[in-house]
Scaffold this active site. Structure first.
Site, PDB file in Angstrom:
ATOM      1  CG  HIS A  26      34.728  39.974  27.726  1.00  0.00           C
ATOM      2  ND1 HIS A  26      34.632  41.349  28.316  1.00  0.00           N
ATOM      3  CD2 HIS A  26      35.361  39.542  28.693  1.00  0.00           C
ATOM      4  CE1 HIS A  26      35.010  41.244  29.205  1.00  0.00           C
ATOM      5  NE2 HIS A  26      34.927  40.658  29.409  1.00  0.00           N
ATOM      6  CG  HIS A  48      35.977  41.785  35.064  1.00  0.00           C
ATOM      7  ND1 HIS A  48      34.842  42.309  34.133  1.00  0.00           N
ATOM      8  CD2 HIS A  48      36.845  41.261  33.874  1.00  0.00           C
ATOM      9  CE1 HIS A  48      35.218  41.668  33.034  1.00  0.00           C
ATOM     10  NE2 HIS A  48      36.720  41.238  32.918  1.00  0.00           N
ATOM     11  CG  HIS A 103      39.916  43.151  30.010  1.00  0.00           C
ATOM     12  ND1 HIS A 103      38.627  43.049  28.560  1.00  0.00           N
ATOM     13  CD2 HIS A 103      39.312  42.778  30.682  1.00  0.00           C
ATOM     14  CE1 HIS A 103      38.347  42.276  29.378  1.00  0.00           C
ATOM     15  NE2 HIS A 103      38.167  41.895  30.233  1.00  0.00           N
ATOM     16  CD  GLU A 160      37.118  34.641  29.217  1.00  0.00           C
ATOM     17  OE1 GLU A 160      36.363  35.593  29.097  1.00  0.00           O
ATOM     18  OE2 GLU A 160      37.206  34.347  30.441  1.00  0.00           O
ATOM     19  CE  LYS A 184      32.145  38.799  36.949  1.00  0.00           C
ATOM     20  NZ  LYS A 184      32.113  39.790  35.471  1.00  0.00           N
ATOM     21  CG  ASP A 204      39.974  39.043  32.347  1.00  0.00           C
ATOM     22  OD1 ASP A 204      39.059  39.813  32.531  1.00  0.00           O
ATOM     23  OD2 ASP A 204      39.996  38.299  32.138  1.00  0.00           O
ATOM     24  CG  ASN A 205      38.286  38.244  36.061  1.00  0.00           C
ATOM     25  OD1 ASN A 205      38.088  38.668  34.765  1.00  0.00           O
ATOM     26  ND2 ASN A 205      36.994  38.434  36.674  1.00  0.00           N
TER      27      ASN A 205
HETATM   28 ZN   LIG Z   1      36.662  40.245  31.387  1.00  0.00          ZN
END
Ligand SMILES: [Zn+2]
Length: 426
Positions: free
Chosen positions: A224, A77, A75, A227, A80, A324-325
């Site tokens: 998602h 991104h 997972h 969250e 971004k 994640d990010n």
């Molecule tokens: Zn995410």
């Protein structure tokens, strides 16, 4: 010229990643691995191979250091990533992150996306990743460009990294022609249908639509979900119910599921009963959760934001940990190193003292979805990470910057890419 066969001697591999005949009593047994033609062709308890005393110079003596397969980050991104400096999230909240990304989006030209995503993949490869799944924002006006850049990078990295794309939209988009076009495009490129399952009066209808689009096109799903710390949020429960309603049997991935940690026992049990009946993997993203959840100005956070990893595992529900990010408004830090994510995440979730529960979250569980090697067996690709750490505690405690990366059994020359900020003149 073919690389001659050689041995990796005295390496420790966690028992949870080994076939039963090698597992034995030791939780992290000492093994010798024979490497030939890019594969691990033999896995033996240390010392039993007949010709180990007569070893060529190429052999590697691990001296008890851990060995893991190259990792799969389930997972991320990438679209971004590395936008924090130009579009920071100054209040550090979830809403602030969404607003900052919208402010930044006009910058997302082909070259901007390509540069940031390529840099991210370079960092991930440097750290020894074998595969990444990335969610990609797909509003109608950006979908074609973002997927085009993704496909260019998938091609560019095809010999080094497995890359998968998931669409990230609000689920109402799938009622529009653009949403249907998105599902069609994902089917063409081997992508995964996804989105944010926000609380919504029409959530069941939205999910019916998504599952129908997926089933018609044989698409996998990745959501998602929940969250948030708002106990009313019940997306995971609704997703599992929709999967059962539709008889959907392909693997489903749900990221975050933070809300389970703040709901009452009966609600959690009901949700997990449904989840247990599906082929559903929960991905926990502890660093992003720690950054965003329970953040209020002038107030110390009271909860960690992570989902119920122990309770999920106790029911046999697979749990992955992913990064994640990275360096963007949802998470200001990171450098695409799943080992660094793991070091903190295993502590945050208290999996740190239970390697047999913790190690699968970054190996066997995510690799099943990304099609990479997540366990050890004779004939596996020799895509390996060799650590100096001789215990799980050391794996967590030390930086692991000195790890050795093998691809096809060949030691990789490693050069840490300079920070992206250095790519632009000051
Ligand atoms: Zn995410």
């Amino acid at each position: 010229m073919a690389h001659p066969p050689y041995w990796i001697r005295r390496g420790r591999v966690p028992r949870c990643l080994l076939p039963p005949f090698l597992a034995g009593e030791d939780p992290v047994p000492l093994l010798d691995l024979r490497i030939d033609h890019g594969l691990v062709v033999e896995l033996l308890p240390h010392g039993v191979a007949p010709d180990l005393d007569n070893v060529p110079d190429q052999d590697i003596d691990q001296q008890g250091g851990w060995i893991l397969p190259a990792l799969a980050d389930l997972h991320t991104h990438l679209d971004k990533a590395h936008t924090w400096d130009r579009s920071p999230n100054l209040d550090g909240t979830f809403a602030g992150a969404i607003a900052a990304v919208e402010r930044d989006r006009p910058n997302w030209s082909h070259d901007d996306l390509y540069c940031r995503m390529d840099y991210s993949l370079g960092m991930a490869y440097y750290h020894g990743m074998a595969a990444l799944r990335t969610h990609l924002d797909c509003p109608p006006e950006h979908m074609a460009l973002t997927l085009e850049v993704f496909l260019e990078l998938q091609q560019h990295w095809r010999d080094r990294l497995v890359l998968e794309a998931v669409s990230l939209v609000t689920l109402d988009q799938y009622f529009t022609p653009a949403g249907v076009a998105l599902a069609d495009r994902l089917a063409e490129i081997g992508g995964i249908l996804g989105g944010v399952a926000y609380p919504h009066p029409e959530l069941d209808a939205q999910l019916d639509r998504v599952f129908q689009l997926a089933q018609d096109r044989q698409l996998r799903l990745d959501f998602h979900a929940d969250e948030t710390g708002d106990p009313q949020s019940n997306a995971l429960e609704r997703i599992a119910a929709a999967a059962l309603r539709h008889g959907y049997t392909d693997p489903i991935v749900c990221g975050h599921c933070c809300v389970l940690a703040v709901q009452d026992h009966a609600t959690v049990n009901h949700t997990l009963d449904l989840v247990q009946s599906c082929d559903l993997t929960v991905v926990s993203l502890p660093l992003c959760n720690l950054f965003l959840q329970d953040r209020q100005a002038g107030r110390t956070p009271r909860w960690r934001g992570v989902t119920l990893v122990h309770e999920l595992q106790a029911r046999g529900i697979p749990v992955a940990i992913a990064s994640d990010n990275c360096d963007d408004p949802f998470y200001a830090y990171g450098e695409h190193d799943l080992i660094a994510t793991y070091q903190l995440s295993s502590q945050i979730t208290h999996l740190d003292l239970y390697p047999h529960q913790s190690i699968p979250t970054i190996t066997s569980v995510p690799s099943r979805h990304l099609g990479t090697t997540g366990t050890f067996y004779s004939g596996m690709a020799a895509d390996l990470m060799l650590f100096s750490a001789t215990s799980h505690r050391e794996l967590i405690a030390r930086s692991q910057g000195d790890r050795t990366i093998l691809r096809g059994g060949i030691r990789q020359e490693r050069h840490l890419p300079a920070p992206l900020s250095r790519h632009h003149p000051v």
